[in-house]
Design a protein around this motif. Structure first.
Motif, PDB file in Angstrom:
ATOM      1  N   ILE A   5       0.912  -1.359   0.005  1.00 28.47           N
ATOM      2  CA  ILE A   5       0.091   0.090   0.000  1.00 28.47           C
ATOM      3  C   ILE A   5       0.816   1.219   0.109  1.00 28.47           C
ATOM      4  O   ILE A   5       0.711   2.048  -0.869  1.00 28.47           O
ATOM      5  CB  ILE A   5      -1.068  -0.033   1.026  1.00 28.47           C
ATOM      6  N   ILE A   6       1.852   1.289   0.863  1.00 30.33           N
ATOM      7  CA  ILE A   6       2.966   2.649   0.903  1.00 30.33           C
ATOM      8  C   ILE A   6       3.651   2.541  -0.719  1.00 30.33           C
ATOM      9  O   ILE A   6       3.518   3.762  -0.977  1.00 30.33           O
ATOM     10  CB  ILE A   6       3.749   2.308   1.860  1.00 30.33           C
ATOM     11  N   SER A   7       4.092   1.607  -1.184  1.00 35.73           N
ATOM     12  CA  SER A   7       4.636   1.658  -2.417  1.00 35.73           C
ATOM     13  C   SER A   7       3.744   2.093  -3.535  1.00 35.73           C
ATOM     14  O   SER A   7       4.046   2.865  -4.213  1.00 35.73           O
ATOM     15  CB  SER A   7       5.390   0.498  -2.602  1.00 35.73           C
ATOM     16  N   ILE A   8       2.395   1.481  -3.607  1.00 36.77           N
ATOM     17  CA  ILE A   8       1.407   2.110  -4.288  1.00 36.77           C
ATOM     18  C   ILE A   8       1.353   3.527  -4.178  1.00 36.77           C
ATOM     19  O   ILE A   8       1.105   4.350  -5.214  1.00 36.77           O
ATOM     20  CB  ILE A   8       0.119   1.437  -4.300  1.00 36.77           C
ATOM     21  N   ILE A   9       1.036   4.237  -2.981  1.00 37.19           N
ATOM     22  CA  ILE A   9       1.171   5.537  -2.690  1.00 37.19           C
ATOM     23  C   ILE A   9       2.163   6.296  -3.494  1.00 37.19           C
ATOM     24  O   ILE A   9       2.082   7.485  -3.711  1.00 37.19           O
ATOM     25  CB  ILE A   9       0.583   5.809  -1.221  1.00 37.19           C
ATOM     26  N   VAL A  10       3.232   6.025  -3.004  1.00 39.29           N
ATOM     27  CA  VAL A  10       4.510   6.595  -3.196  1.00 39.29           C
ATOM     28  C   VAL A  10       4.729   6.597  -4.976  1.00 39.29           C
ATOM     29  O   VAL A  10       4.930   7.908  -5.439  1.00 39.29           O
ATOM     30  CB  VAL A  10       5.904   6.019  -2.634  1.00 39.29           C
ATOM     31  N   ILE A  11       4.296   5.278  -5.536  1.00 40.73           N
ATOM     32  CA  ILE A  11       4.521   5.427  -6.939  1.00 40.73           C
ATOM     33  C   ILE A  11       3.374   6.291  -7.422  1.00 40.73           C
ATOM     34  O   ILE A  11       3.667   7.131  -8.343  1.00 40.73           O
ATOM     35  CB  ILE A  11       4.254   4.141  -7.297  1.00 40.73           C
ATOM     36  N   GLY A  12       2.324   6.441  -6.781  1.00 37.56           N
ATOM     37  CA  GLY A  12       1.280   7.027  -7.533  1.00 37.56           C
ATOM     38  C   GLY A  12       1.429   8.605  -7.328  1.00 37.56           C
ATOM     39  O   GLY A  12       1.290   9.456  -8.029  1.00 37.56           O
ATOM     40  N   LEU A  13       2.301   9.222  -6.164  1.00 38.12           N
ATOM     41  CA  LEU A  13       2.500  10.537  -5.854  1.00 38.12           C
ATOM     42  C   LEU A  13       3.732  10.823  -6.979  1.00 38.12           C
ATOM     43  O   LEU A  13       3.454  11.836  -7.547  1.00 38.12           O
ATOM     44  CB  LEU A  13       3.254  10.582  -4.406  1.00 38.12           C
ATOM     45  N   ILE A  14       4.410  10.007  -7.242  1.00 37.59           N
ATOM     46  CA  ILE A  14       5.822  10.365  -8.185  1.00 37.59           C
ATOM     47  C   ILE A  14       5.202  10.540  -9.698  1.00 37.59           C
ATOM     48  O   ILE A  14       5.260  11.503 -10.434  1.00 37.59           O
ATOM     49  CB  ILE A  14       6.739   9.464  -8.260  1.00 37.59           C
ATOM     50  N   ALA A  15       4.366   9.588 -10.009  1.00 34.74           N
ATOM     51  CA  ALA A  15       3.663   9.437 -11.391  1.00 34.74           C
ATOM     52  C   ALA A  15       2.721  10.664 -11.345  1.00 34.74           C
ATOM     53  O   ALA A  15       2.756  11.485 -12.516  1.00 34.74           O
ATOM     54  CB  ALA A  15       3.061   8.322 -11.778  1.00 34.74           C
ATOM     55  N   GLY A  16       2.027  10.969 -10.537  1.00 37.41           N
ATOM     56  CA  GLY A  16       1.093  11.941 -10.491  1.00 37.41           C
ATOM     57  C   GLY A  16       1.707  13.326 -10.604  1.00 37.41           C
ATOM     58  O   GLY A  16       1.385  14.310 -11.172  1.00 37.41           O
ATOM     59  N   ALA A  17       2.726  13.757  -9.729  1.00 40.22           N
ATOM     60  CA  ALA A  17       3.522  14.722  -9.746  1.00 40.22           C
ATOM     61  C   ALA A  17       4.160  15.097 -11.034  1.00 40.22           C
ATOM     62  O   ALA A  17       4.243  16.094 -11.516  1.00 40.22           O
ATOM     63  CB  ALA A  17       4.440  14.926  -8.719  1.00 40.22           C
ATOM     64  N   LEU A  18       4.911  14.041 -11.648  1.00 38.57           N
ATOM     65  CA  LEU A  18       5.457  14.147 -12.925  1.00 38.57           C
ATOM     66  C   LEU A  18       4.642  14.405 -13.898  1.00 38.57           C
ATOM     67  O   LEU A  18       4.736  15.334 -14.967  1.00 38.57           O
ATOM     68  CB  LEU A  18       6.207  12.785 -13.242  1.00 38.57           C
ATOM     69  N   ALA A  19       3.247  13.948 -13.897  1.00 41.47           N
ATOM     70  CA  ALA A  19       2.228  14.191 -15.003  1.00 41.47           C
ATOM     71  C   ALA A  19       1.826  15.570 -14.994  1.00 41.47           C
ATOM     72  O   ALA A  19       1.668  16.586 -15.898  1.00 41.47           O
ATOM     73  CB  ALA A  19       1.111  13.271 -14.851  1.00 41.47           C
ATOM     74  N   ARG A  20       1.666  16.107 -13.716  1.00 42.03           N
ATOM     75  CA  ARG A  20       1.308  17.613 -13.655  1.00 42.03           C
ATOM     76  C   ARG A  20       2.224  18.283 -13.982  1.00 42.03           C
ATOM     77  O   ARG A  20       2.189  19.560 -14.519  1.00 42.03           O
ATOM     78  CB  ARG A  20       1.109  17.768 -12.224  1.00 42.03           C
ATOM     79  N   LEU A  21       3.697  18.208 -13.784  1.00 48.49           N
ATOM     80  CA  LEU A  21       4.856  18.950 -14.398  1.00 48.49           C
ATOM     81  C   LEU A  21       4.871  18.817 -15.809  1.00 48.49           C
ATOM     82  O   LEU A  21       5.183  20.032 -16.473  1.00 48.49           O
ATOM     83  CB  LEU A  21       6.087  18.574 -13.895  1.00 48.49           C
ATOM     84  N   ILE A  22       4.298  17.858 -16.522  1.00 48.34           N
ATOM     85  CA  ILE A  22       4.663  17.632 -18.046  1.00 48.34           C
ATOM     86  C   ILE A  22       3.617  18.291 -18.515  1.00 48.34           C
ATOM     87  O   ILE A  22       3.727  18.951 -19.727  1.00 48.34           O
ATOM     88  CB  ILE A  22       4.610  16.419 -18.399  1.00 48.34           C
ATOM     89  N   VAL A  23       2.197  18.260 -18.218  1.00 47.40           N
ATOM     90  CA  VAL A  23       1.032  18.673 -18.982  1.00 47.40           C
ATOM     91  C   VAL A  23       0.947  20.184 -18.714  1.00 47.40           C
ATOM     92  O   VAL A  23       0.972  20.600 -17.569  1.00 47.40           O
ATOM     93  CB  VAL A  23      -0.106  17.929 -18.258  1.00 47.40           C
ATOM     94  N   PRO A  24       0.934  21.013 -19.602  1.00 47.84           N
ATOM     95  CA  PRO A  24       0.800  22.481 -19.542  1.00 47.84           C
ATOM     96  C   PRO A  24      -0.538  22.688 -18.923  1.00 47.84           C
ATOM     97  O   PRO A  24      -1.442  22.074 -19.104  1.00 47.84           O
ATOM     98  CB  PRO A  24       1.104  22.971 -20.873  1.00 47.84           C
ATOM     99  N   GLY A  25      -0.446  24.028 -18.417  1.00 48.31           N
ATOM    100  CA  GLY A  25      -1.618  24.321 -17.681  1.00 48.31           C
ATOM    101  C   GLY A  25      -1.884  24.312 -16.236  1.00 48.31           C
ATOM    102  O   GLY A  25      -1.105  23.917 -15.600  1.00 48.31           O
ATOM    103  N   LYS A  26      -2.972  25.020 -15.613  1.00 46.16           N
ATOM    104  CA  LYS A  26      -2.939  24.822 -14.260  1.00 46.16           C
ATOM    105  C   LYS A  26      -4.058  23.791 -13.797  1.00 46.16           C
ATOM    106  O   LYS A  26      -5.073  23.665 -14.333  1.00 46.16           O
ATOM    107  CB  LYS A  26      -3.659  26.187 -13.908  1.00 46.16           C
ATOM    108  N   GLN A  27      -3.457  22.891 -12.937  1.00 45.60           N
ATOM    109  CA  GLN A  27      -4.404  22.011 -12.500  1.00 45.60           C
ATOM    110  C   GLN A  27      -4.742  22.165 -11.063  1.00 45.60           C
ATOM    111  O   GLN A  27      -3.760  22.086 -10.308  1.00 45.60           O
ATOM    112  CB  GLN A  27      -3.741  20.367 -12.557  1.00 45.60           C
ATOM    113  N   SER A  28      -5.790  22.309 -10.678  1.00 44.99           N
ATOM    114  CA  SER A  28      -6.506  22.885  -9.476  1.00 44.99           C
ATOM    115  C   SER A  28      -6.551  21.486  -8.686  1.00 44.99           C
ATOM    116  O   SER A  28      -7.622  20.944  -8.296  1.00 44.99           O
ATOM    117  CB  SER A  28      -7.276  23.562  -9.388  1.00 44.99           C
ATOM    118  N   MET A  29      -5.535  20.756  -8.114  1.00 44.62           N
ATOM    119  CA  MET A  29      -5.729  19.851  -6.982  1.00 44.62           C
ATOM    120  C   MET A  29      -4.594  19.533  -6.032  1.00 44.62           C
ATOM    121  O   MET A  29      -3.447  20.072  -6.163  1.00 44.62           O
ATOM    122  CB  MET A  29      -5.712  18.659  -8.005  1.00 44.62           C
TER     123      MET A  29
END
Length: 92
Positions: A5-29
């Motif tokens: 569960i902890i590893s799923i959360i960490v991988i989710g945080l890394i993938a989500g943060a990188l996706a937000r950095l790559i996709v242009p525009g403002k994401q309010s989350m």
């Protein structure tokens, strides 16, 4: 089980943060939605990997291809989220 569960959360945080950095525009989350974005992206990336290449998760959880698939899935989910959220807010 707790380690998974902890590893799923960490991988989710890394993938989500990188996706937000790559996709242009403002994401309010917040950080919780970023983690959820990454987790959903992992499922999407895993499904696409299995569907396109027949890849399976039997080789272990932490794989470069798995992390890249999670990132690609998170980008797809974020783009779809932006398209549907933008469509909904433009109707007002």
């Amino acid at each position: 089980m707790l380690g998974l569960i902890i590893s799923i959360i960490v991988i989710g945080l890394i993938a989500g943060a990188l996706a937000r950095l790559i996709v242009p525009g403002k994401q309010s989350m917040g950080i919780g939605m970023t983690i959820l974005l990454g987790i959903i992206g992992s499922f999407v990336g895993g499904f696409l990997g299995f569907f396109l290449f027949g890849a399976d998760a039997q080789d272990g959880f932490f794989q470069p291809a798995g992390i890249i698939g999670s990132l690609i899935g998170a980008i797809i989910v974020l783009l779809l989220w932006g398209a549907f959220a933008g469509r909904r807010s433009s109707r007002r």
